[in-house]
Write a protein that holds these residues in place. Structure first.
Motif, mmCIF file in Angstrom:
data_model
loop_
_atom_site.group_PDB
_atom_site.id
_atom_site.type_symbol
_atom_site.label_atom_id
_atom_site.label_comp_id
_atom_site.label_asym_id
_atom_site.label_seq_id
_atom_site.Cartn_x
_atom_site.Cartn_y
_atom_site.Cartn_z
ATOM 1 N N VAL A 10 0.865 -1.184 0.000
ATOM 2 C CA VAL A 10 0.000 0.000 0.000
ATOM 3 C C VAL A 10 0.900 1.231 0.000
ATOM 4 C CG1 VAL A 10 -1.709 1.307 1.305
ATOM 5 C CG2 VAL A 10 -1.841 -1.194 1.227
ATOM 6 N N LYS A 11 0.664 2.131 -0.958
ATOM 7 C CA LYS A 11 1.524 3.322 -1.095
ATOM 8 C C LYS A 11 0.944 4.542 -0.373
ATOM 9 C CE LYS A 11 4.084 1.072 -4.167
ATOM 10 N NZ LYS A 11 3.199 -0.015 -4.553
ATOM 11 N N ASN A 12 -0.382 4.609 -0.290
ATOM 12 C CA ASN A 12 -1.030 5.754 0.353
ATOM 13 C C ASN A 12 -1.076 5.514 1.869
ATOM 14 O OD1 ASN A 12 -2.441 8.080 0.817
ATOM 15 N ND2 ASN A 12 -4.422 7.235 0.252
ATOM 16 N N ILE A 13 -0.034 5.961 2.553
ATOM 17 C CA ILE A 13 0.141 5.635 3.973
ATOM 18 C C ILE A 13 -0.168 6.852 4.841
ATOM 19 C CG2 ILE A 13 1.702 4.586 5.639
ATOM 20 C CD1 ILE A 13 3.502 4.029 3.098
ATOM 21 N N ILE A 14 -0.883 6.613 5.916
ATOM 22 C CA ILE A 14 -1.157 7.656 6.899
ATOM 23 C C ILE A 14 -0.226 7.423 8.090
ATOM 24 C CG2 ILE A 14 -2.877 8.730 8.391
ATOM 25 C CD1 ILE A 14 -3.472 9.072 5.447
ATOM 26 N N SER A 15 0.494 8.457 8.494
ATOM 27 C CA SER A 15 1.419 8.325 9.616
ATOM 28 C C SER A 15 1.211 9.470 10.599
ATOM 29 C CB SER A 15 2.867 8.315 9.124
ATOM 30 O OG SER A 15 3.171 9.533 8.459
ATOM 31 N N ILE A 16 1.793 9.318 11.786
ATOM 32 C CA ILE A 16 1.677 10.339 12.828
ATOM 33 C C ILE A 16 2.963 10.350 13.633
ATOM 34 C CG2 ILE A 16 0.640 8.776 14.527
ATOM 35 C CD1 ILE A 16 -1.145 11.131 15.421
ATOM 36 N N ASN A 17 3.339 11.502 14.135
ATOM 37 C CA ASN A 17 4.558 11.625 14.927
ATOM 38 C C ASN A 17 4.347 11.071 16.324
ATOM 39 O OD1 ASN A 17 6.620 13.212 16.749
ATOM 40 N ND2 ASN A 17 7.379 13.374 14.648
ATOM 41 N N ILE A 18 5.377 10.484 16.878
ATOM 42 C CA ILE A 18 5.281 9.836 18.193
ATOM 43 C C ILE A 18 5.067 10.835 19.325
ATOM 44 C CG2 ILE A 18 7.736 9.852 18.830
ATOM 45 C CD1 ILE A 18 7.295 6.823 19.585
ATOM 46 N N GLU A 19 5.293 12.134 19.038
ATOM 47 C CA GLU A 19 5.075 13.176 20.054
ATOM 48 C C GLU A 19 3.597 13.539 20.190
ATOM 49 O OE1 GLU A 19 9.021 13.317 21.049
ATOM 50 O OE2 GLU A 19 7.395 14.427 21.992
ATOM 51 N N LYS A 20 2.773 13.043 19.285
ATOM 52 C CA LYS A 20 1.336 13.319 19.338
ATOM 53 C C LYS A 20 0.649 12.426 20.374
ATOM 54 C CE LYS A 20 1.394 16.311 15.918
ATOM 55 N NZ LYS A 20 1.054 17.736 16.098
ATOM 56 N N SER A 21 -0.625 12.750 20.672
ATOM 57 C CA SER A 21 -1.369 11.983 21.679
ATOM 58 C C SER A 21 -2.111 10.805 21.054
ATOM 59 C CB SER A 21 -2.375 12.891 22.394
ATOM 60 O OG SER A 21 -3.398 13.275 21.490
ATOM 61 N N LEU A 22 -2.501 9.886 21.911
ATOM 62 C CA LEU A 22 -3.293 8.738 21.472
ATOM 63 C C LEU A 22 -4.621 9.212 20.884
ATOM 64 C CD1 LEU A 22 -3.865 5.682 21.315
ATOM 65 C CD2 LEU A 22 -4.688 5.802 23.685
ATOM 66 N N MET A 29 -7.134 7.912 12.582
ATOM 67 C CA MET A 29 -7.519 6.576 12.104
ATOM 68 C C MET A 29 -8.990 6.540 11.720
ATOM 69 S SD MET A 29 -5.384 4.244 14.851
ATOM 70 C CE MET A 29 -5.869 2.647 14.213
ATOM 71 N N ALA A 30 -9.827 7.161 12.544
ATOM 72 C CA ALA A 30 -11.273 7.157 12.287
ATOM 73 C C ALA A 30 -11.617 7.949 11.027
ATOM 74 C CB ALA A 30 -12.021 7.718 13.488
ATOM 75 N N SER A 31 -11.004 9.118 10.879
ATOM 76 C CA SER A 31 -11.308 9.957 9.722
ATOM 77 C C SER A 31 -10.785 9.355 8.426
ATOM 78 C CB SER A 31 -10.709 11.361 9.917
ATOM 79 O OG SER A 31 -9.289 11.280 10.022
ATOM 80 N N SER A 32 -9.719 8.539 8.532
ATOM 81 C CA SER A 32 -9.143 7.900 7.339
ATOM 82 C C SER A 32 -9.672 6.486 7.135
ATOM 83 C CB SER A 32 -7.612 7.854 7.466
ATOM 84 O OG SER A 32 -7.075 9.125 7.692
ATOM 85 N N ASN A 33 -10.540 6.041 8.058
ATOM 86 C CA ASN A 33 -11.123 4.694 7.988
ATOM 87 C C ASN A 33 -10.033 3.623 7.936
ATOM 88 O OD1 ASN A 33 -13.238 2.859 7.950
ATOM 89 N ND2 ASN A 33 -13.361 2.830 5.719
ATOM 90 N N LEU A 34 -9.067 3.738 8.864
ATOM 91 C CA LEU A 34 -7.937 2.806 8.912
ATOM 92 C C LEU A 34 -7.977 1.973 10.182
ATOM 93 C CD1 LEU A 34 -5.030 5.175 7.789
ATOM 94 C CD2 LEU A 34 -6.081 3.367 6.430
ATOM 95 N N ILE A 55 -5.464 -1.683 15.580
ATOM 96 C CA ILE A 55 -6.787 -1.762 16.214
ATOM 97 C C ILE A 55 -6.733 -2.664 17.445
ATOM 98 C CG2 ILE A 55 -7.561 -3.693 14.762
ATOM 99 C CD1 ILE A 55 -9.737 -0.742 15.958
ATOM 100 N N THR A 56 -5.853 -3.664 17.412
ATOM 101 C CA THR A 56 -5.685 -4.558 18.573
ATOM 102 C C THR A 56 -5.157 -3.770 19.763
ATOM 103 O OG1 THR A 56 -5.210 -6.378 17.079
ATOM 104 C CG2 THR A 56 -4.612 -6.690 19.383
ATOM 105 N N ASP A 57 -4.196 -2.864 19.486
ATOM 106 C CA ASP A 57 -3.666 -2.010 20.556
ATOM 107 C C ASP A 57 -4.770 -1.149 21.151
ATOM 108 O OD1 ASP A 57 -0.706 -1.431 18.569
ATOM 109 O OD2 ASP A 57 -1.046 -2.911 20.150
ATOM 110 N N LEU A 58 -5.621 -0.583 20.287
ATOM 111 C CA LEU A 58 -6.694 0.299 20.763
ATOM 112 C C LEU A 58 -7.672 -0.450 21.658
ATOM 113 C CD1 LEU A 58 -7.536 2.507 17.638
ATOM 114 C CD2 LEU A 58 -5.964 2.964 19.526
#
Length: 444
Positions: A10-22, A29-34, A55-58
């Motif tokens: 999959v090339k269209n990847i959504i990522s987030i910085n580790i300094e952000k909150s859960l 994740m919800a807005s991107s349906n991931l 999702i398992t972590d969540l």
């Protein structure tokens, strides 16, 4: 040609910085349906480390009542396995394990792709796949019927009947298998006019030969051949039963994997291979499941129904009912919201029907927005109550975008020696009656 992992990733990847909150990650994740998101950490030496939030972590965080404002860097996230873009799928398959659900493809410290274990095995020849994939991934839907060895034989037989099972496994106090009683043993028991009040351990076969859930499909096939068994009792590393897999179901799974493989190959070949595409269509038609909803298709449902009809004709007191369900005003949903929303509703309704059904019930997509359910050992009065439960559950369910959906249901009970077409005609008339009298109703 051997595919590289970059070609299937999959090339269209959504990522987030580790300094952000859960909480920020959940919103993304919800807005991107991931179901998964890549978490990136910029280290002191200006290199990047990649983690996965799944999702398992969540689910785990939710059960632990973790504060959503906690920073991602404070969580014990799984470090992602990093792959190079030019590695081929065979090399990666031999290096990774089933536990490596998701991996990242990185070049020059930049994230360029996300690869799942499923992406790899779906692009592998089934002959190789059978030597790699374990039966643990297949056994989830095939639960074994178990009881303790001192259970009265009559009770054990009743359990077999209630669960529509051809065998029952006897377990000890540690939940480990110690014996098995099959329909073949039942025939011998009846032949000898044995006392059904005796404990089942007097008539069980022992020991129970089992196969570990991490055995491959190839090993499972050889096990059945060598032992001349009709079923495999599957256990975990603690020797506890995790399921039972019949010879018939194992062959069906292999057949469906061949269908999937040929379909994928058919999509990649050129027009010169039209004959192969034609064969693919024939194989797909013979497959058992509906692609969108993952329910049984009409053909498979009819085979189950024919079996239950023959059983109802042979024995006295065998009830059999069917429900035909139609989503109300479904065409308007497609017209107003689009077919993607329509597909989502079909999938959600499928989940509701599955969750609200017993293990012995058969749920199938009949076609379009129609679903059909077969309820063995269920009278028409009981089936009507099931229909009302399904109707009310769908009416109360909150569907995103559309919010409110209703359905109409027809109910009919099989009459002894009745033709299948006659049964379908009557349940179709019941559905028509429900729709013609205002919809969102259950009619007999």
């Amino acid at each position: 040609m051997i595919l590289t992992i970059e070609e299937i990733a999959v090339k269209n990847i959504i990522s987030i910085n580790i300094e952000k909150s859960l909480k920020e990650a959940i919103i993304l994740m919800a807005s991107s349906n991931l179901r998964n998101i890549v978490v990136i950490e910029n280290t002191i030496d200006k290199h990047k480390t990649f983690y996965l939030l799944t999702i398992t972590d969540l689910i785990d965080y939710k059960l632990r009542n973790l504060d959503e404002n906690i920073l991602l860097k404070e969580l014990n996230l799984t470090k992602a396995r990093v792959l190079k873009r030019d590695e081929n799928i065979f090399t990666v398959l031999n290096e990774v394990e089933d536990s490596d659900k998701y991996m990242v493809i990185v070049e020059d410290d930049e994230l360029i792709g996300l690869l799942s274990y499923s992406d790899i095995i779906n692009n592998i020849d089934p002959k190789i796949l059978m030597k790699k994939q374990t039966i643990a991934t297949l056994i989830l839907q095939y639960k074994a019927t178990t009881t303790y060895e001192n259970t009265a034989t009559i009770q054990a037989i009743q359990m077999m009947k209630d669960n529509n099972s051809d065998s029952i496994i006897m377990i000890n106090e540690e939940h480990k298998p110690i014996g098995i009683f099959t329909t073949k043993d039942f025939i011998n028991l009846i032949y000898k006019n044995s006392n059904l009040q005796n404990p089942i351990n007097m008539y069980m076969s022992k020991p129970v030969y089992t196969l570990n859930e991490y055995s491959t499909i190839d090993e499972a096939i050889n096990f059945i051949k060598d032992k001349h068994f009709k079923r495999i009792v599957v256990t975990n590393d603690d020797e506890e039963i995790t399921g039972i897999l019949t010879q018939k179901e194992l062959l069906r799974i292999i057949y469906n994997k061949w269908v999937d493989f040929i379909k994928e190959e058919g999509n990649r070949i050129s027009k010169i291979n039209e004959e192969l595409l034609s064969k693919t269509s024939m194989l797909e038609e013979n497959a058992s499941f509906d692609f969108l909803t993952k329910l049984y298709n009409r053909r498979k449902f009819n085979s189950f129904l024919d079996y239950e009809i023959s059983k109802a004709n042979r024995y006295q007191g065998q009830y059999l009912s069917i429900l035909l369900l139609d989503i109300d005003y479904f065409k308007k949903v497609n017209d107003i919201y689009g077919h993607l929303v329509g597909d989502y509703i079909l999938q959600e309704v499928s989940k509701i029907l599955t969750v609200c059904s017993r293990n012995t019930d058969i749920v199938a997509r009949w076609g379009g927005e129609e679903f059909i359910l077969m309820l063995p050992q269920t009278s028409i009065d009981e089936a009507f109550l099931v229909g009302e439960k399904l109707r009310a559950t769908i009416e109360k369910h909150k569907f995103k975008d559309v919010n409110h959906i209703t359905c109409s249901i027809g109910v009919s009970q099989f009459h002894k020696n009745e033709e299948r077409d006659s049964l379908f005609k009557r349940v179709d008339e019941a559905l028509y009656k429900a729709k013609n009298s205002g919809r969102n109703k259950v009619c007999l």
